[in-house]
Write a protein that holds these residues in place. Structure first.
Motif, short mmCIF file in Angstrom:
data_model
loop_
_atom_site.label_atom_id
_atom_site.label_comp_id
_atom_site.label_asym_id
_atom_site.label_seq_id
_atom_site.Cartn_x
_atom_site.Cartn_y
_atom_site.Cartn_z
N UNK A 161 0.82 -1.21 0.00
CA UNK A 161 0.00 0.00 0.00
C UNK A 161 0.85 1.26 0.00
N UNK A 162 2.12 1.15 0.44
CA UNK A 162 2.98 2.32 0.59
C UNK A 162 4.12 2.39 -0.41
N UNK A 163 4.36 1.31 -1.14
CA UNK A 163 5.60 1.23 -1.92
C UNK A 163 5.59 2.15 -3.14
N UNK A 164 4.42 2.42 -3.72
CA UNK A 164 4.38 3.33 -4.87
C UNK A 164 4.74 4.74 -4.43
N UNK A 165 5.62 5.38 -5.20
CA UNK A 165 6.04 6.74 -4.87
C UNK A 165 7.53 6.89 -5.07
N UNK A 166 8.06 8.01 -4.62
CA UNK A 166 9.49 8.28 -4.72
C UNK A 166 10.13 8.14 -3.35
N UNK A 167 11.22 7.39 -3.28
CA UNK A 167 11.84 7.06 -2.00
C UNK A 167 13.35 7.32 -2.06
N UNK A 168 13.88 7.80 -0.95
CA UNK A 168 15.32 8.01 -0.87
C UNK A 168 16.00 6.70 -0.53
N UNK A 169 17.09 6.41 -1.22
CA UNK A 169 17.81 5.16 -1.00
C UNK A 169 18.98 5.37 -0.03
N UNK A 170 19.56 4.27 0.40
CA UNK A 170 20.74 4.37 1.27
C UNK A 170 21.95 4.90 0.53
N UNK A 171 21.88 4.94 -0.80
CA UNK A 171 22.97 5.53 -1.59
C UNK A 171 22.88 7.06 -1.59
N UNK A 172 21.77 7.60 -1.09
CA UNK A 172 21.60 9.05 -1.03
C UNK A 172 20.84 9.63 -2.20
N UNK A 173 20.43 8.78 -3.14
CA UNK A 173 19.66 9.28 -4.27
C UNK A 173 18.21 8.81 -4.13
N UNK A 174 17.45 8.82 -5.19
CA UNK A 174 16.04 8.45 -5.11
C UNK A 174 15.67 7.42 -6.18
N UNK A 175 14.66 6.63 -5.86
CA UNK A 175 14.06 5.74 -6.86
C UNK A 175 12.55 5.97 -6.85
N UNK A 176 11.93 5.72 -7.99
CA UNK A 176 10.48 5.90 -8.10
C UNK A 176 9.83 4.57 -8.41
#
Length: 214
Positions: A161-176
């Motif tokens: 229910x929460x996974x869709x969206x833009x998230x910051x990764x441990x690498x310091x960048x983002x994935x969508x």
């Protein structure tokens, strides 16, 4: 003055008569209403047949590749639930290359000791899509390898229910991540088996390695 008192007495008498009449009429209705209320209460207090059924768990994995997981033992759903994520992945038949890369980058302890994570885990076939020369170069460069691997990890557990969206990764960048229900893509990589639970992480197995912008 006497007329006024008499008039008031008449009104009071009429009101009393109406009140008694309404109470008498309402006694039958009240009985029916009380019976209906009692029946409703009994229906509410008594569990329905459907409530007797075992509810579906929100932690069940989904996706076509979940069938490849062992039914029991290392790599099975039950076993992975009890193990931290890097250890759990080591028993997953889909993730041998990822486990080798995590081990080479010395991230096993980092991932296992984190309190809560979401990991997008590329399959062996996902790594096989990368030209061997390029993959060997990444594996030979520990800093670059660490960046690639942590690009697949998000702090905190993300449910379907929460996974869709833009998230910051441990690498310091983002994935969508896009999609809903049981159909998701992460940076274009298809989720093949999602919502796999380990002791400290939620795992989404994907069909493509997500390369960070470096």
């Amino acid at each position: 003055m006497k007329r006024t008192i008499a008039r008031h007495s008449s009104i009071a008498a009429l009101a009393l008569t109406l009140s008694v009449g309404l109470a008498a009429c309402g006694s039958d209705d009240g009985g029916d209403a009380n019976a209906a209320e009692e029946q409703t209460s009994q229906m509410t207090d008594s569990p329905s047949d459907s409530m007797g059924e075992e509810p579906m768990s929100d932690d069940q994995p989904f996706g076509e590749a979940c069938a490849s997981l062992p039914a029991s033992g290392p790599g099975s759903v039950d076993t992975m639930t009890e193990q931290p994520v890097a250890t759990a992945a080591s028993g997953n038949p889909l993730l041998k290359t990822l486990v080798a890369a995590v081990t080479k980058a010395k991230l096993v302890d980092t991932l296992n000791s984190a309190p809560e994570l979401t990991v997008f885990a590329p399959t062996d076939d996902a790594f096989a899509k990368i030209p061997k020369k390029d993959l060997d170069a990444v594996l030979a460069d520990n800093e670059q390898l660490t960046t690639v691997l942590t690009h697949h990890v998000v702090e905190g557990r993300l449910s379907p229910e929460d996974v869709a969206g833009t998230h910051q990764t441990l690498a310091g960048d983002e994935i969508t991540v896009e999609g809903s229900g049981e159909e998701f893509t992460a940076e274009g990589a298809k989720v093949l088996c999602g919502n796999v639970q380990t002791a400290n992480a939620t795992v989404y197995v994907i069909d493509t390695v997500m390369m960070p912008t470096m």
